[in-house]
Structure formats: structure tokens, C-alpha cells
Design a protein around this motif. Structure first.
Motif, mmCIF file in Angstrom:
data_model
loop_
_atom_site.group_PDB
_atom_site.id
_atom_site.type_symbol
_atom_site.label_atom_id
_atom_site.label_comp_id
_atom_site.label_asym_id
_atom_site.label_seq_id
_atom_site.Cartn_x
_atom_site.Cartn_y
_atom_site.Cartn_z
ATOM 1 N N LYS A 1 0.827 -1.207 0.000
ATOM 2 C CA LYS A 1 0.000 0.000 0.000
ATOM 3 C C LYS A 1 0.864 1.261 0.000
ATOM 4 C CE LYS A 1 -2.066 -1.080 3.912
ATOM 5 N NZ LYS A 1 -1.471 -2.392 4.262
ATOM 6 N N SER A 2 1.797 1.306 0.963
ATOM 7 C CA SER A 2 2.653 2.488 1.059
ATOM 8 C C SER A 2 3.499 2.635 -0.197
ATOM 9 C CB SER A 2 3.568 2.392 2.277
ATOM 10 O OG SER A 2 2.796 2.348 3.449
ATOM 11 N N THR A 3 3.960 1.505 -0.717
ATOM 12 C CA THR A 3 4.775 1.546 -1.929
ATOM 13 C C THR A 3 3.992 2.187 -3.070
ATOM 14 O OG1 THR A 3 5.871 -0.453 -1.178
ATOM 15 C CG2 THR A 3 6.159 0.136 -3.483
ATOM 16 N N MET B 1 -2.988 10.065 1.381
ATOM 17 C CA MET B 1 -2.878 9.962 2.837
ATOM 18 C C MET B 1 -2.479 8.545 3.216
ATOM 19 S SD MET B 1 -6.210 11.961 4.166
ATOM 20 C CE MET B 1 -6.954 13.332 3.296
ATOM 21 N N ASP B 2 -1.358 8.415 3.935
ATOM 22 C CA ASP B 2 -0.905 7.102 4.396
ATOM 23 C C ASP B 2 -1.238 6.973 5.880
ATOM 24 O OD1 ASP B 2 0.243 4.677 4.761
ATOM 25 O OD2 ASP B 2 2.179 5.184 3.870
ATOM 26 N N GLU B 3 -2.298 6.256 6.169
ATOM 27 C CA GLU B 3 -2.758 6.089 7.552
ATOM 28 C C GLU B 3 -2.770 7.406 8.323
ATOM 29 O OE1 GLU B 3 -1.221 2.633 9.609
ATOM 30 O OE2 GLU B 3 -0.344 2.012 7.709
ATOM 31 N N PRO B 4 -3.487 8.406 7.836
ATOM 32 C CA PRO B 4 -3.405 9.734 8.455
ATOM 33 C C PRO B 4 -3.980 9.753 9.858
ATOM 34 C CG PRO B 4 -5.204 9.661 6.875
ATOM 35 C CD PRO B 4 -4.464 8.374 6.731
#
Ligand SMILES: Nc1ncnc2c1ncn2[C@@H]1O[C@H](COP(=O)(O)OP(=O)(O)OP(=O)(O)O)[C@@H](O)[C@H]1O
Ligand SMILES: [Mg+2]
Lengths: 270, 424
Positions: free
Chosen positions: A52-54, A164-167
Motif C-alpha cells: 500500500k505504502s509503496t 494519505m498514508d494512515e493519516p
């Protein structure tokens, strides 16, 4: 000019293979394709390590994919740009600046006139409910307030896409719920395209017009849903939405998919 | 040893008296007032003000008591001074014995003392009374047989002191001191030294204050006190600024560029553990003993510390801050200026405090080796003339200034990087 450009976010056959120093390689993403129209709200869910982050970092321009490409506004993404704003989980605010300076950072970097910055920042402080905190230092704010600042800072730049990465990952349950409401309000109010990664199935259901479930090894899109709850949440209270019978059913369905994947991962490890 | 014992005794008894006096009522306020667990909770251990005050008073009291200071009412016994006497017994060649008295007057060093006068009483026999003057804390030879009759004859010896038999290389005690007979049979009298220190070892506190006033008014060896200290500070500040001027950009370059890091890593890692003092000889050979040499030394002392701290400051920037800045449209230059530099400031300040401390210590040491003016030069010059009061005054000044520098740096740190330790 804007009218002629294609503000759809195209992710075309993106693959990402990390080669580790010891020679082994990890297929973090394989052949991921996706189109996101302007103003769509996409939530991404999946077990830890599924890329996901990638994916988000590739869209943001921090990583170059080993294969495939990302296109926005007719341009291939090759690096970070203010057209793609980013909100991190925590710790990405500048402690040496006041709240006001943080929010105005992007505008200052682009030499926008001072009076204009001030106006814009005031407006944003109002929107995220921090109008009394403009001159405070970052470390004087609670975690929830800090994430409001991060949202406002991103919005100040008027990006086309917000990533947004796990905001909300570091917030307590109550604050988190309030912030979910704020995200929905901002989405509807600004009409931005938003991609939001989360670990919470509930959050993914509430904050996703579209919901992507990803699977690991290699990282890929497992399933996609179209959901009515975000639209409902804009009008009604989030807690009311959660009482909806479709919501409970969808939650069970997605949870069981994720559990299945987790079990498979555990099984493979043994 | 004695001093240490007394010091420990005061420490222990003050503790028990304090504990007894206050017991559990010892005033505790604020945060820690209701903590039941304090042992092992570092945050609950605050510095006890009473203990600090007693500690400082104790040091000055002991110092005063052992130097006969007029500021302290209680003194340990001082050295014997005044008049004393002892009797010696001589045995002549015919094995006859006779007694005579030695009158000794003991005075302090630098004091004018007259020979004592032997009382005018009849003392028949071949041994004749003697007089002598001796300085406190010293011993003196007394040639008692010189005026005796028949002392040239073989077999004439001094056989006892105050009735105690004595032979060469033996020591006997008398009322106010000790008498040792040398190998050749001469008597050496050493008056009781007491427990106090001689001013040349440790002057009384007021003597040092007096010196301080005197020297700040008249200077020392034609150099005023402010000139001495000013020169030392000038060297420290110049060396430190030059070191920072080169070190900070170098540290940034090492943190941002792999060629720079690869090139300078071996040099920095090699130079870092070398104490600057070890470089003094080489620096003297290369740059001479004057300003250039000293400032080069301080430059080197500050350089590595500042390089390493700014490199660490750059490495400490969290990647999400950098990513955020780029996503907000910042250029490389703007990221450096608005993110990397401010983010590294706390580290740089910590480094600067360490560097200032090291530089201050190094400058004093360098001035001990060679200098015309400076705090170190002042104390080394004074030590050559055994002016212990100036030496101690200099040491105290060096300590006070070093401490003040650190306080100033901490103050600047609080003002300039208030976010220090508050980021995540
Ligand atoms: N810089 C890197 N070098 C090597 N491998 C990496 C790197 N970044 C990510 N990976 C690997 O790629 C895979 C996907 O990582 P990614 O961080 O995208 O997962 P994720 O879905 O965001 O997980 P999480 O939910 O825990 O944040 C993981 O197996 C990870 O180990
Ligand atoms: Mg992740």
C-alpha cells in the motif's frame, strides 16, 4: 487551460520490485492498474506488507516504479510535485514553525504574496477548526490537532490529488471518528481526489466511495468495491451510517477476506 | 586523608540531621508530592537545595579551618609558634655526663624573628646552653655541641634528649616537636606542624579574594586580569567560530552527499578520538607558539565536534518531513534551508556546547605551554614563583568562566531552538 488537461489519475501496469542487498528480490507490487477520476474518494485496505505504502509513494513521486507509469494532468509522474499533496501518519510537521507558518509553507515556497498567504491560512484554520491556535507551536498541540494542521497544510497548496498514508492511525478512537467526519467534509467541500490508506476496515468503508482490497506477494489489487457510505456520511452522522444493515454486511465480508489472507500468510510462513 | 574523613563525616551527619529534623515531613511540592515510588523513578529525584547549600558551606568551612582563615571561627590546630625548649644530655670522652638546655623560637615564614635569650641561670659543667630560631613547617639543624667544652674530643656524643636516649638516625618526641639525630650526630628540630596547610600549599580563602581584588586592580606581571581572560576568551571564540564555519557546512555536505561522506569519513573518524591536547606539540612545530598556533589548535578542537554534530543533525531529519516539503513544492535549496537546517539546529547546539567546553579546556592547556597573555599563562607564571594564591584564583576563575559559557549556551539554546526534544 485546466479544462483541457486530463485530471484523471492513471496508474498503468505499475510494478515495483525491491532488490535486497543479499540478492533476493521482493515483488512489492505487480501489474497494478487503476484510474481515479477527479473528485473520487478511494480507500485502500490490505494486510501489512501488501504494498500500500509503496503504491502511494510511487504516485507521490518518491519512488520510481520498476515497470509501468503514473500519469496525471497529461504528465508522467517522475518526482514529487505540489499537484499531489501528501498527509503522513505523524511527525511530518515542521516543529520550528508555528501552525500558521506550517500551513503557509507551500505557498511561501512558491513566493505567493504575503497578504494572500495570510488570507488563505486564516480560511484554512477556520475550516479545520483551529482558528484560535494559529500562533501556537506545533508541540503545543494534541495529536488530533496536529493532523488537522497537516490536512490544512496540504490543502493550502490546492493539489489535484491528496494522498494519505494512515493519516488517522495514531489517534485515539474518539478523535479518529471526529477526524473521519472532517475528511469527508473536506472531500465534499473541496472536490479533491483523495487516496487514503488505512488499516481499519470501518474507516475504509466510511471514507471510500471506492474501496480497494490489496493482496500480498506479489502486491496486487484483490478486489474493488463501490460503496454508498461516504456519500451518506456527508449528509448524516457517521454513527447513523454504521447502523445501516448494508454497512454491517460489507464489513463482515471484507473482514473475512482480510482474515483469509492473513491466515494464508501465516500458513506460508510455517 | 584526614580531610576526606572529616568531609565524609560531615556528609553523613548532615544527612541524618536533615532526615531527623524533617523526617517524612520534608517539604515536597508539585508533581512528585504524591508519588509513593521514588526510588528508581529518576524524575522524582530532584536536587535537594538544603544539601547543595550545606555542601558549599562545608567546602569553604573545611578550606578555612585548614588554612587558619579569619572567616571561619573553628580551626584545626595550626603549626607550633613561639618559644620552646628541650634539654640534651652530653657524654664526654671521659664518660662524664652533663645537661644543657636548647631555647628555640619558632616563627612563620617571612616573619622577622630574633634569637631567644637564654635565662641567666648558672649551669656548671661542660655542656653549654644553646639558642636557635626555626620556621614553622620547616626543620632546622641545631649544632648544640659547638659551644660545649671538650666537644672536639673523640667520644664526645649527645646521648639523650629530655632524658630519652638517642643515637644517630633516631627520632624522639619532645613537647613542641620532634628531634632527629642525623647520621653525623647533629640534632635537627622540627616543631609540631599541626594540621593546617601552609599558605604555599593552600592559602586561606580571604587571601585569594584579596589577590583577586589586587590583581584586577593592578594586573599581574603588567597584564591586567581582564586582558588575560579576554585573550583566552578571544582565542576560544575565534577558534570555535572558525571551526563551526568549516565544520557545519562540512557536516551538511557529509550528510547530503555520498562523495563528501566517503571522502571525509575516514578523516573525521580518525581525528575525532584524538584529544586536542595531543596535537599541541605538532601545532607548535607547524604554526609556532603564538596566536596562530593556539587558534589553529582550537579550530581543530571545534572542527570535528561541529562536523559530527551537524552531520548527525542532517541524518536526524525524518524522511517524512523531507518528503512533505518536496510534495509542498519546495526546491532542493528550499528543503535545505527550511527543513534540514532548522531540523539540525538542536544537534548543532548540543555540539556547540560540547565544543565550547573542549575549547575552553584546551586554550588553558595551550597557554600553560606557551603564551604571553591568558588565564593559563597567568597561573603557570604564578606557579613558577610559588604564588599559590594566584594559581588557585586563576583556577577558580577558569571554572567560573567555563560554567558561565555553558549557562549562556543553554540560554541561547532555549531561546533559539525551543522545539528541542519535543519533536518525534
Ligand atoms: N525500501 C525498501 N527496500 C526493500 N523492501 C521494501 C522497501 N520498502 C518496502 N519494502 C517491502 O515491500 C513490501 C511492501 O511494503 P509496504 O510498505 O508498501 O507495505 P504496506 O502495505 O504499506 O504495509 P503496512 O500496512 O505495514 O504499512 C514489504 O514486503 C516490504 O518489506
Ligand atoms: Mg504502509
Amino acid at each position: 487551460m485546466r479544462d483541457q488537461t486530463d485530471s484523471t489519475l492513471h496508474i498503468d501496469n505499475v510494478s515495483m520490485t525491491f532488490t535486497l542487498p543479499n540478492g533476493t528480490s521482493i515483488e512489492a507490487l505487480k501489474d497494478v492498474s487503476l484510474e481515479l477520476k477527479a473528485g473520487e474518494l478511494l480507500s485502500v485496505l490490505g494486510p501489512s506488507g501488501c504494498g500500500k505504502s509503496t503504491l502511494l509513494n510511487i504516485v507521490a513521486g518518491f519512488l520510481a516504479p520498476t515497470d509501468g507509469q503514473v500519469i496525471l494532468n497529461n504528465n508522467k509522474v517522475t518526482g514529487p510535485h505540489s499537484e499531489r499533496g501528501m498527509v503522513f501518519q505523524q511527525g511530518a510537521l515542521f516543529e520550528w514553525m508555528s501552525v500558521r507558518k506550517n500551513i503557509g509553507f507551500g505557498l511561501r515556497m512558491r513566493n505567493v504574496p504575503k497578504s494572500e498567504i495570510r488570507e488563505k491560512v486564516d480560511e484554512l484554520l477556520e475550516i479545520v477548526g483551529l482558528h484560535e491556535f494559529g500562533d501556537k507551536a506545533i508541540y503545543e498541540l494534541s495529536g488530533g490537532m496536529q493532523q488537522r494542521v497537516a490536512l490544512a497544510r496540504c490543502l493550502a497548496n490546492d493539489p489535484d490529488v491528496i494522498l494519505m498514508d494512515e493519516p488517522l492511525g495514531a489517534l485515539d478512537a474518539l478523535t479518529r471518528e471526529k477526524m473521519q467526519g472532517l475528511v469527508l467534509k473536506l472531500w465534499k467541500g473541496t472536490g479533491k481526489t483523495i487516496v487514503l490508506i488505512t488499516h481499519s476496515v470501518e474507516e475504509a468503508l466510511l471514507l471510500g466511495e471506492r474501496l480497494l482490497v490489496m493482496a500480498p506477494r506479489p502486491g496486487r489489487i484483490h478486489k474493488e468495491y463501490k460503496l454508498p457510505f461516504a456519500e451518506m456520511g456527508v449528509a448524516a452522522d457517521l454513527r447513523e451510517v454504521k447502523k445501516h444493515k448494508d454497512y454491517a454486511a460489507k464489513r463482515e465480508e471484507i473482514l473475512s477476506i482480510i482474515w483469509e489472507m492473513e491466515e494464508e500468510i501465516m500458513g506460508r510462513k510455517e | 586523608m584526614l580531610v576526606l574523613t572529616i568531609y565524609i563525616a560531615i556528609f553523613v551527619s548532615a544527612y541524618f540531621i536533615y532526615a531527623f529534623a524533617y523526617g517524612n515531613k520534608a517539604p515536597k511540592r508539585g508533581f512528585n508530592a504524591n508519588k509513593t515510588i521514588t526510588f528508581g523513578d529518576e524524575s522524582a529525584v530532584t536536587s535537594n537545595r538544603t544539601a547543595s547549600v550545606i555542601s558549599v558551606i562545608t567546602i569553604f568551612t573545611i578550606w578555612g579551618a585548614f588554612t587558619g582563615s579569619s572567616l571561619v571561627p573553628l580551626h584545626v590546630p595550626g603549626p607550633f609558634t613561639g618559644d620552646t625548649s628541650f634539654t640534651y644530655t652530653a657524654t664526654n670522652a671521659d664518660n662524664q655526663q652533663d645537661d644543657a638546655v636548647v631555647y628555640v623560637r619558632v616563627g612563620l615564614v617571612g616573619e622577622e624573628i630574633e634569637d631567644p635569650v637564654a635565662p641567666d641561670v648558672a649551669n656548671p659543667g661542660f655542656a653549654i646552653d644553646d639558642v636557635a630560631t626555626i620556621r614553622a613547617w620547616r626543620s632546622g639543624l641545631i649544632k648544640v655541641r659547638k659551644n660545649d667544652f671538650g666537644s672536639d674530643a673523640e667520644g664526645y656524643v649527645v646521648s639523650a634528649i629530655d632524658g630519652q636516649p638517642i643515637v644517630p638516625n633516631q627520632t624522639v618526641s619532645v613537647v613542641d616537636g620532634q628531634i632527629r639525630m642525623t647520621g653525623k650526630g647533629t640534632l635537627s628540630f622540627e616543631p609540631n606542624q599541626g594540621w593546617q596547610m601552609e599558605a604555599i600549599w593552600l592559602p586561606a580563602p580571604e587571601a585569594i579574594v584579596k589577590r583577586l581584588i589586587e590583581i584586577s586592580r593592578d594586573g599581574y606581571q603588567n597584564v591586567t586580569l581582564s586582558e588575560n581572560i579576554g585573550w583566552s576568551l578571544f582565542r576560544v571564540v575565534t577558534g570555535f567560530l572558525l571551526g563551526s564555519l568549516v565544520g557545519i557546512p562540512l557536516g551538511y555536505a557529509m550528510g547530503l552527499n555520498d562523495w563528501f561522506r566517503g571522502w571525509f569519513d575516514p578523516i573525521v573518524e580518525f581525528m575525532r578520538p584524538i584529544p586536542p591536547l595531543a596535537l599541541i606539540p605538532l601545532v607548535i612545530i607547524w604554526f609556532g607558539i603564538w596566536e596562530q598556533g593556539k587558534i589553529s589548535l582550537l579550530f581543530l578542537a571545534a572542527l570535528w565536534i561541529m562536523t559530527i554534530s551537524s552531520r548527525a543533525g542532517v541524518s536526524g531529519v525524518s524522511i517524512s518531513k523531507v518528503h512533505a516539503a518536496y510534495s509542498l513544492g519546495a526546491s532542493k535549496r528550499q528543503v535545505l534551508l527550511h527543513v534540514i537546517v532548522p531540523n539540525s539546529l538542536p544537534e548543532i547546539f548540543t555540539g556547540a556546547r560540547v565544543a565550547m567546553g573542549v575549547c575552553w579546556g584546551t586554550v588553558v592547556a595551550a597557554e600553560l605551554v606557551a603564551a604571553e597573555k591568558g588565564a593559563g599563562k597567568m597561573i603557570i607564571a604564578a606557579s613558577k614563583f610559588q604564588q599559590t594564591d594566584i594559581v588557585i584564583m586563576g583556577i577558580i576563575l577558569i571554572g567560573v568562566i567555563g560554567f558561565s559559557i555553558d549557562i549562556l549556551m543553554r540560554y541561547a539554546e532555549r531561546k533559539l531552538v525551543p522545539w528541542k526534544g519535543k519533536s518525534d
